[in-house]
Design an enzyme around this catalytic site. Structure first.
Site, short mmCIF file in Angstrom:
data_model
loop_
_atom_site.label_atom_id
_atom_site.label_comp_id
_atom_site.label_asym_id
_atom_site.label_seq_id
_atom_site.Cartn_x
_atom_site.Cartn_y
_atom_site.Cartn_z
CG HIS A 9 43.72 50.71 43.57
ND1 HIS A 9 42.48 51.27 43.36
CD2 HIS A 9 43.56 49.38 43.48
CE1 HIS A 9 41.59 50.32 43.15
NE2 HIS A 9 42.22 49.15 43.23
CD GLN A 13 35.20 56.64 35.86
OE1 GLN A 13 35.93 57.58 36.16
NE2 GLN A 13 33.87 56.69 36.00
N GLY A 22 39.15 43.43 38.57
CA GLY A 22 40.13 42.38 38.34
C GLY A 22 41.38 42.87 37.64
CD GLU A 87 41.43 43.00 43.29
OE1 GLU A 87 41.92 42.05 43.94
OE2 GLU A 87 40.81 43.93 43.83
CG HIS A 89 41.45 37.20 36.06
ND1 HIS A 89 40.20 36.89 35.60
CD2 HIS A 89 42.14 37.69 34.99
CE1 HIS A 89 40.13 37.17 34.30
NE2 HIS A 89 41.30 37.66 33.92
CE1 TYR A 90 35.77 39.35 42.43
CE2 TYR A 90 37.36 41.08 41.97
CZ TYR A 90 36.57 40.39 42.86
OH TYR A 90 36.59 40.71 44.19
NE ARG A 114 32.26 42.48 46.10
CZ ARG A 114 32.16 43.19 47.22
NH1 ARG A 114 31.17 42.99 48.06
NH2 ARG A 114 33.07 44.11 47.49
NE ARG A 115 35.16 41.51 50.39
CZ ARG A 115 35.71 42.09 49.34
NH1 ARG A 115 36.25 41.34 48.39
NH2 ARG A 115 35.73 43.40 49.21
N GLY A 183 42.70 45.42 46.56
CA GLY A 183 41.94 44.90 47.68
C GLY A 183 42.23 43.45 47.99
#
Length: 247
Positions: A9, A13, A22, A87, A89-90, A114-115, A183
């Protein structure tokens, strides 16, 4: 030759504010809308067309796809929306600023969250207002399917049933497919298609609004993959994504 287009995408914001997003349903910025429209213009100029489209149930991906299809005069195209393309989920990190989180926990820990492939961030409580289980869009999911947090391994496991049962069969029928997602759901597919190792996936960063093209053989194995557009701008965008978790 089969061509599959993947598109993260446009800028949201919370991308702009450098927050963990997330499953939070934040919208595109004006810049994100421009990125999405430019992606559509680029795909049209390069001669792409599509028969079917897939996206998540989050508005930043849905709206990105709208802009792309509008620019390509394909607004009539069948679109499948699936939570499996959401995405990653964080967990309890959702809504937090990435740089501030790095200052608090250290850049190395934030990079792992994150990675890395199999280390999830701290989980949400079900009583947390950010828990998605109470939202109407997820009413059809079982409690076990609604995440409290996810690592990339979880995202791969969530996404692959959609790939094997729905998307791949359409591609095998000869249909031209675009996936507008996020991402980490795109990283999940990249890992699967390219058989990327758990160590190497850490270094793969997907920029917003730049089409990623996979050329596939008849067995849906990659022949090559490449981003469309200006390669210097691509490199800068990838570097910017990599720096988001620094203090």
């Amino acid at each position: 030759m089969i061509k599959l287009v993947l598109l993260r995408h446009g800028e949201s914001q919370w991308n702009r504010e450098n927050r963990f997003t997330g499953w939070h349903d934040i919208d595109l910025t004006d810049q994100g809308r421009i990125e999405a429209s430019n992606a559509g213009k680029l795909l049209r100029a390069e001669g792409f067309t599509f028969d079917i489209a897939y996206t998540s149930v989050l508005k930043r991906a849905i709206r990105t796809l709208w802009h792309v299809l509008d620019e390509m005069d394909l607004m009539w195209l069948p679109v499948t929306k699936s939570w499996r393309l959401n995405e990653r989920h964080y967990g309890a990190l959702q809504g937090l600023n990435k740089a501030e989180t790095a200052q608090k926990y250290g850049e190395e820990q934030v990079l792992v969250w994150r990675r890395s492939y199999d280390t999830p961030p701290p989980a949400l409580e079900k009583s947390d207002a950010r828990y998605p289980g109470s939202q109407a869009r997820y009413a059809s999911l079982s409690e076990a399917e609604v995440p409290l947090t996810e690592c990339l391994k979880d995202t791969v496991a969530r996404f692959l049933p959609l790939w094997h049962e729905t998307i791949a069969p359409e591609i095998r029928k000869g249909r031209n497919v675009i996936i507008a997602a996020h991402g980490n759901s795109i990283r999940a597919l990249v890992k699967y298609l390219d058989n990327v190792s758990e160590d190497d996936i850490v270094g793969i960063n997907i920029p917003t609004g730049i089409p990623l093209v996979y050329e596939l053989d008849d067995d849906l194995k990659p022949i090559r993959s490449y981003y469309l557009g200006d390669q210097d701008a691509l490199k800068k965008a990838q570097e910017a994504v990599a720096k988001q978790g620094k203090a």
